[in-house]
Scaffold this motif. Structure first.
Motif, PDB file in Angstrom:
ATOM      1  N   ARG A   6      42.232  33.379  46.979  1.00  0.00           N
ATOM      2  CA  ARG A   6      40.903  32.834  46.748  1.00  0.00           C
ATOM      3  C   ARG A   6      40.905  32.013  45.492  1.00  0.00           C
ATOM      4  NH1 ARG A   6      38.519  35.150  42.465  1.00  0.00           N
ATOM      5  NH2 ARG A   6      39.082  37.270  41.858  1.00  0.00           N
ATOM      6  N   LEU A  33      31.151  34.568  47.342  1.00  0.00           N
ATOM      7  CA  LEU A  33      32.247  34.834  48.284  1.00  0.00           C
ATOM      8  C   LEU A  33      32.548  33.604  49.144  1.00  0.00           C
ATOM      9  CD1 LEU A  33      31.055  38.396  49.282  1.00  0.00           C
ATOM     10  CD2 LEU A  33      33.126  37.873  47.969  1.00  0.00           C
ATOM     11  N   PHE A  37      36.341  32.017  48.602  1.00  0.00           N
ATOM     12  CA  PHE A  37      37.265  32.082  49.736  1.00  0.00           C
ATOM     13  C   PHE A  37      37.159  30.854  50.647  1.00  0.00           C
ATOM     14  CE2 PHE A  37      37.154  36.463  48.387  1.00  0.00           C
ATOM     15  CZ  PHE A  37      38.441  36.922  48.635  1.00  0.00           C
ATOM     16  N   SER A  74      34.450  40.197  41.094  1.00  0.00           N
ATOM     17  CA  SER A  74      35.552  40.614  41.950  1.00  0.00           C
ATOM     18  C   SER A  74      35.048  40.695  43.377  1.00  0.00           C
ATOM     19  CB  SER A  74      36.088  41.977  41.516  1.00  0.00           C
ATOM     20  OG  SER A  74      35.087  42.975  41.704  1.00  0.00           O
ATOM     21  N   LEU A  75      35.976  40.866  44.319  1.00  0.00           N
ATOM     22  CA  LEU A  75      35.589  41.044  45.708  1.00  0.00           C
ATOM     23  C   LEU A  75      34.663  42.240  45.855  1.00  0.00           C
ATOM     24  CD1 LEU A  75      35.954  40.275  48.727  1.00  0.00           C
ATOM     25  CD2 LEU A  75      37.937  41.800  48.759  1.00  0.00           C
ATOM     26  N   THR A  76      35.022  43.356  45.202  1.00  0.00           N
ATOM     27  CA  THR A  76      34.193  44.561  45.266  1.00  0.00           C
ATOM     28  C   THR A  76      32.803  44.309  44.700  1.00  0.00           C
ATOM     29  OG1 THR A  76      36.169  45.920  44.993  1.00  0.00           O
ATOM     30  CG2 THR A  76      34.049  46.993  44.615  1.00  0.00           C
ATOM     31  N   HIS A  78      31.052  41.482  44.263  1.00  0.00           N
ATOM     32  CA  HIS A  78      30.170  40.587  45.014  1.00  0.00           C
ATOM     33  C   HIS A  78      29.804  41.149  46.390  1.00  0.00           C
ATOM     34  CE1 HIS A  78      29.930  37.376  42.113  1.00  0.00           C
ATOM     35  NE2 HIS A  78      31.256  37.410  41.940  1.00  0.00           N
ATOM     36  N   LEU A  79      30.744  41.866  47.008  1.00  0.00           N
ATOM     37  CA  LEU A  79      30.400  42.506  48.283  1.00  0.00           C
ATOM     38  C   LEU A  79      29.337  43.584  48.088  1.00  0.00           C
ATOM     39  CD1 LEU A  79      33.793  42.840  50.200  1.00  0.00           C
ATOM     40  CD2 LEU A  79      31.704  41.763  51.038  1.00  0.00           C
ATOM     41  N   LEU A  96      34.955  36.440  55.943  1.00  0.00           N
ATOM     42  CA  LEU A  96      35.524  36.950  54.698  1.00  0.00           C
ATOM     43  C   LEU A  96      36.632  37.958  54.983  1.00  0.00           C
ATOM     44  CD1 LEU A  96      35.461  37.322  51.592  1.00  0.00           C
ATOM     45  CD2 LEU A  96      33.786  39.133  51.985  1.00  0.00           C
ATOM     46  N   ALA A 100      40.308  37.458  53.632  1.00  0.00           N
ATOM     47  CA  ALA A 100      40.847  38.365  52.613  1.00  0.00           C
ATOM     48  C   ALA A 100      42.003  39.191  53.150  1.00  0.00           C
ATOM     49  CB  ALA A 100      39.741  39.283  52.106  1.00  0.00           C
TER      50      ALA A 100
END
Length: 513
Positions: A6, A33, A37, A74-76, A78-79, A96, A100
């Motif tokens: 990403r 995100l 990505f 981070s991915l965590t 923003h998710l 996503l 990912a």
């Protein structure tokens, strides 16, 4: 972009995907995100960002949160932010997860195996991709809802023991539109329009109600053709009206939709009946080259059978747990975006509204809400509602023109038609249904009462055939209660001046009663 790779998460920006922010702010959640990505998906109607002020506000499709809402970049982070504040956008989530790869999602679960957000993500990954992560079944943690029912409409659902998640998604992986709670939609649902309609007609005499129902049915059928720019003969309008009157009696599936298309088209010598066998679009052709100029591109013909099966599963399942108008909006507008047939899609789309409302017993027995007539009156708004998704969808479809002036789609687009935000469509349809109850139904019954009273008064005064009384009434309606010079000299030349004055007085008295 390779799976797992990403770009860095963005800092403060003023524009994101050609959408201006109210002020420079940091995109978060789905916006972050999509950017990091480089997800080629329709951008959600509403996006989130962290603004510099210490207040939360919404403007121009952005909801700006305060610095204290800033998630971990981070991915965590923003998710988790997206699930907590923005609800589920299944098209974004699936894209996503594919971008990912499985390990980042599995790592999120391993880091917080009992966490509610991690287990929801785990469930959604496996549900959307139909693939298991390399994780043992969850052994602890209270069951958590897949859909936050405070943010979006959901169903009762079933439990997934593996994730300790209750699957309350309003659909299946094959087709699952989402609808957000809004103050307007919540108020409409609480109003219970179906009960209002039943109370309203309970006061109408049976013979008057039957005539009202017949008129509204014919009006809806005619309007559905007019929306498509057609002016068919009366017998074709009546045939389609009979079909609308039978809506809700048969389950919707591919065979039923094809049966209805045969009825809609009538003369099929120049139209392919059944599911398309090539691309499709809504728009114009260049007058010189004949090249397509699409406003909307339909689902690929290779994907049609699966999408129609998903619609049918929704009709048999989730649609029966949602409010009838919400379910009708999702089913009908989802169908018209798919556009599975070469011709007849628009009328079938509106038929599906009647199907859901009738199947759920929303309309009073024997009465059809003239939704198409209201749509015709609000045609510009109807088109804007259709564009709320088409315009966001079009930039993400790669296509080329065919020699026959059609389009050939070059990328995988099925998920764009499986998962869309039906909130604007549900609100529009509720407004249409409310108008039929608040305006059209009372107006038509009042009209018939006035007409019957006028007919009785004229019959006592003059021996006149019903067809002439009807013509007389129409002339008075069209000329503000006065008989025109033309009417006095032609069709009603036999009336005396005194009789003409008396007739106008009768009409005026009934209008003011």
């Amino acid at each position: 972009m390779e799976p797992g790779q990403r770009k860095p998460f963005s800092g403060a920006v003023s524009v994101f995907h050609e959408r201006w922010l109210p002020e420079a702010a940091v995109p978060v959640g789905y916006a972050a995100l999509i950017g990091a990505f480089e997800l080629a998906v329709p951008v959600p109607i509403n996006l989130a960002a962290i603004g510099p002020r210490h207040k939360v506000y919404q403007e121009d499709g952005w909801k700006l949160y305060t610095p204290r809402h800033q998630p971990e970049p981070s991915l965590t982070g923003h998710l988790t932010f997206a699930l907590r504040y923005e609800g589920l956008d299944l098209a974004v989530l699936k894209a996503l997860f594919q971008a990912a790869g499985p390990e980042p999602v599995a790592d999120i679960v391993r880091a917080a195996p009992t966490g509610s957000y991690s287990r929801r993500l785990w469930f959604l990954y496996e549900w959307l991709l139909d693939a298991q992560l390399d994780l043992p079944d969850a052994a602890q943690g209270s069951y958590v809802l897949a859909v936050d029912s405070d943010l979006q409409w959901a169903v009762d659902g079933t439990t997934s023991q593996r994730h300790r998640v209750k699957n309350n998604l309003p659909g299946t992986p094959a087709w699952c539109p989402m609808i957000f709670h809004t103050p307007t939609l919540d108020a409409f649902v609480d109003r219970n329009l179906g009960d209002e309609a039943r109370r309203l007609i309970a006061e109408v005499p049976a013979d008057l109600l039957a005539r009202t129902a017949a008129f509204l049915l014919l009006k809806d059928s005619r309007s559905s053709f007019q929306i498509e720019g057609e002016d068919p003969p009366q017998d074709r309008i009546q045939r389609w009206g009979q079909v609308i009157g039978e809506a809700g009696r048969r389950t919707v599936d591919g065979a039923e939709l094809e049966r209805l298309q045969h009825i809609v088209i009538g003369d099929a010598r120049f139209v392919h009946l059944g599911l398309r066998t090539e691309g499709g679009f809504v728009g114009e052709h260049d007058r010189l080259s004949g090249a397509p100029i699409p406003d909307h591109i339909s689902a690929r013909h290779e994907d049609l059978q699966g999408l129609i099966n998903g619609l049918a599963a929704f009709d048999r399942g989730a649609a029966r747990q949602l409010d009838p108008v919400l379910a009708a909006a999702a089913l009908a507008f989802g169908f018209v975006y798919i556009h599975p047939f070469e011709d007849g899609n628009g009328r079938l789309h509106r038929y599906l509204i009647h199907h859901v409302l009738a199947e759920r017993g929303f309309n009073p027995p024997g009465l059809v809400f003239p939704v198409s007539a209201v749509i015709l009156d609000r045609i510009d708004e109807y088109r804007r509602v259709l564009e709320t998704y088409s315009r966001r969808l079009l930039p993400h479809i790669r296509w080329r023109p065919t020699d026959g002036g059609n389009v050939e789609v070059l990328n995988d687009t099925a998920d764009f038609y499986r998962y869309f935000d039906a909130t604007p469509h549900a609100q529009f349809l509720f407004e249409c249904v409310a108008r039929t109850i608040d305006v059209d139904l009372p107006a038509e019954t009042a009209f018939l009462k006035t007409y019957d009273a006028f007919k009785a008064e004229i019959s006592r005064m003059i021996d006149m055939p019903d067809r002439l009384i009807d013509l007389l009434f129409r002339f008075l309606r069209q000329n503000d209660g006065k008989l025109s010079k033309r009417a006095r000299e032609k069709e009603f030349a036999a009336l005396t001046d005194i009789e003409a004055i008396q007739i106008e007085a009768i009409y005026a008295a009934l209008q003011s009663a």
